[in-house]
Design an enzyme around this catalytic site. Structure first.
Site, PDB file in Angstrom:
ATOM      1  N   LYS A 236       6.836 -39.465  -4.873  1.00 15.12           N
ATOM      2  CA  LYS A 236       7.980 -38.560  -4.698  1.00 15.12           C
ATOM      3  C   LYS A 236       9.254 -39.315  -4.340  1.00 15.12           C
ATOM      4  CE  LYS A 236       5.324 -34.405  -3.457  1.00 15.12           C
ATOM      5  NZ  LYS A 236       3.922 -34.853  -3.486  1.00 15.12           N
TER       6      LYS A 236
ATOM      7  N   SER B  97       1.389 -39.283  -3.134  1.00 11.27           N
ATOM      8  CA  SER B  97       2.702 -38.642  -2.955  1.00 11.27           C
ATOM      9  C   SER B  97       3.830 -39.606  -2.629  1.00 11.27           C
ATOM     10  CB  SER B  97       2.614 -37.569  -1.865  1.00 11.27           C
ATOM     11  OG  SER B  97       2.010 -36.410  -2.378  1.00 11.27           O
TER      12      SER B  97
ATOM     13  N   SER C 196       6.105 -32.709   1.700  1.00 14.36           N
ATOM     14  CA  SER C 196       5.464 -33.217   0.486  1.00 14.36           C
ATOM     15  C   SER C 196       5.035 -32.076  -0.430  1.00 14.36           C
ATOM     16  CB  SER C 196       4.249 -34.091   0.835  1.00 14.36           C
ATOM     17  OG  SER C 196       3.873 -34.889  -0.263  1.00 14.36           O
TER      18      SER C 196
END
Length: 446
Positions: A68, A65, A129
């Site tokens: 991102k 993640s 997230s």
């Protein structure tokens, strides 16, 4: 008959074999004592890009993640360019809805056909997230996740990143998207990046859009329709379980492929650092949620205990032996040069005097005789002033071509001399040459 040379030969071969198995560590500096337990790691001073510690920093690994951050960068850019707005509402597609209700993934529930503002989706992405919210932002910007992934890879190239590949907007394992992964990618494809590239992306995100820290530093926030609250996965925020003074970002990441990852940033006493750990492990050699924060703490402690940013040359500094540049066809025969701004470097405790100034003039701006042609404006850039470290520097800077430097500029303007002055100089030069020639001839007589 056995030769008497064989014992000597055997001894020689033994020494060769013994020395060949001795490995010399890639880096022998004291910083290796940090012993960061991760597949890759990097510690960077944010304002200069100076690397203070690194381990396998150019090896491309899973980033989960942390991906991102690229989605955030493109979102901020789209808002800046007025392609989207904070209050713009995005209708949730069936695909986004299906991802958002997968309880095995980090998510906030998003109803199909319902509208959510870009700000709401962004906060869910940056704080919690949320994967469904991330894809919704990608669709709002590019129309589809596939087109958004193309934008991610293109932007990475524009930012000068190396050793990267994006296959989705979230950092999830493509297989977790249950056949809905972006067109052109496979179910086994993964987002990958090096620790250096990750730190570069973090640096650009914070420098170009510093407001990102206003959200990444939020420990807890509500989301409409979600039972309970979104709790920031960055547990190093000061009010959370592994709180660390000064931490205000940036992004965690966890998948089976990538392991436990974290791109962190913290600021104390004017010093801001960026850290990256990839596939961090605990003392038992196994990955665990806390390990990414333990290994990050090692690097942050090291930075804040041993380094500071100091101004070693002020604005207007003139280096000895490089205070002027000769001028051709000007009212003055030379022009003073000086530093355009103060030169700051990251200094390790006790090493204030281990830097020497070095001026590098851009030869393209000079003629064949090394002179600058008039007219000259005040503030014209002629080169750079560098602070050259006199000790061992095993790490360098985030950008491999970068050094501690500032622009060297002209301190005043120099107007072009009029035709009469140029003529008189020519005459003077002519008679000067004649006189020199005559003097040499007469001297030869004696």
């Amino acid at each position: 008959m056995i030769s008497k040379k064989i014992p000597f030969l055997a001894l020689f071969m033994s020494l060769v074999i013994f020395t060949s198995i001795i490995t010399v560590p890639e880096r022998t500096s004291a910083e290796d004592a940090l012993n960061v337990n991760a597949d890759a790691a990097i510690l960077v001073e944010a304002s200069t890009g100076k690397i203070l510690y690194a381990k396998n920093e150019d090896t491309a690994l899973g980033i989960a993640s942390m991906s991102k951050m690229m989605t955030e960068y493109l979102m901020f850019e789209a808002i800046k360019n007025k392609q989207i707005s904070w209050e713009q509402e995005q209708t949730i597609s069936d695909y986004v809805h299906q991802v958002s209700v997968d309880t095995n993934l980090s998510n906030v529930p998003l109803e199909a056909g319902k509208k959510y503002s870009i700000r709401q989706l962004y906060e869910a992405m940056a704080i919690y997230s949320a994967n469904g919210a991330t894809i919704a932002i990608a669709e709002a910007i590019a129309g589809s996740e596939k087109k958004f992934v193309d934008m991610m890879n293109k932007k990475a190239e524009e930012l000068g990143l190396e050793n990267y590949k994006f296959v989705n907007s979230t950092g999830l394992n493509n297989k977790d998207l249950k056949g809905k992964h972006p067109e052109g990618t496979g179910p086994e494809d993964e987002n990958i990046m090096s620790a250096r590239a990750m730190a570069k992306l973090a640096s650009r995100l914070m420098n170009d859009y510093p407001e990102v820290l206003e959200t990444t530093s939020v420990p807890v926030k509500e989301f409409p329709g979600m039972p309970g609250k979104m709790k920031n996965w960055n547990w190093m925020l000061p009010s959370l379980i592994y709180g660390y003074e000064g931490v205000d970002g940036l992004k965690t990441g966890t998948t089976d492929f990538a392991g436990y990852c974290f791109t962190g940033t913290a600021k104390r006493d004017g010093l801001r650092v960026i850290t990256v750990v990839m596939n961090a492990k605990g003392k038992n050699g196994q990955g665990e949620y806390k390990s990414r924060f333990d290994e990050t703490k090692k690097m942050m402690d090291y930075a804040f205990t041993n380094f500071s940013v100091k101004e070693i040359y002020p604005e207007g500094y003139q280096a000895k032996g490089n205070k002027t540049v000769p001028v051709v066809n000007g009212k003055e025969k030379s022009v003073a040069i000086q530093s355009k701004s103060p030169l700051q470097v990251v200094v390790k405790n006790g090493e204030d005097k281990m830097y020497k100034p070095q001026v590098k003039i851009d030869k393209k701006k000079l003629d064949k005789e090394g002179k600058l042609a008039a007219p000259i404006k005040k503030g014209d850039k002629l080169g750079v002033l560098e602070a050259v470290y006199q000790g061992e520097d095993p790490y360098g800077y985030l950008s491999k071509s970068k050094s501690a430097s500032v622009d060297m500029v002209t301190a005043e303007k120099v107007e072009k001399a009029n035709w009469f002055v140029l003529m008189m100089r020519g005459i003077g030069s002519f008679f000067g040459d004649v006189w020199d020639s005559a003097a040499k001839t007469v001297k030869g007589w004696f």
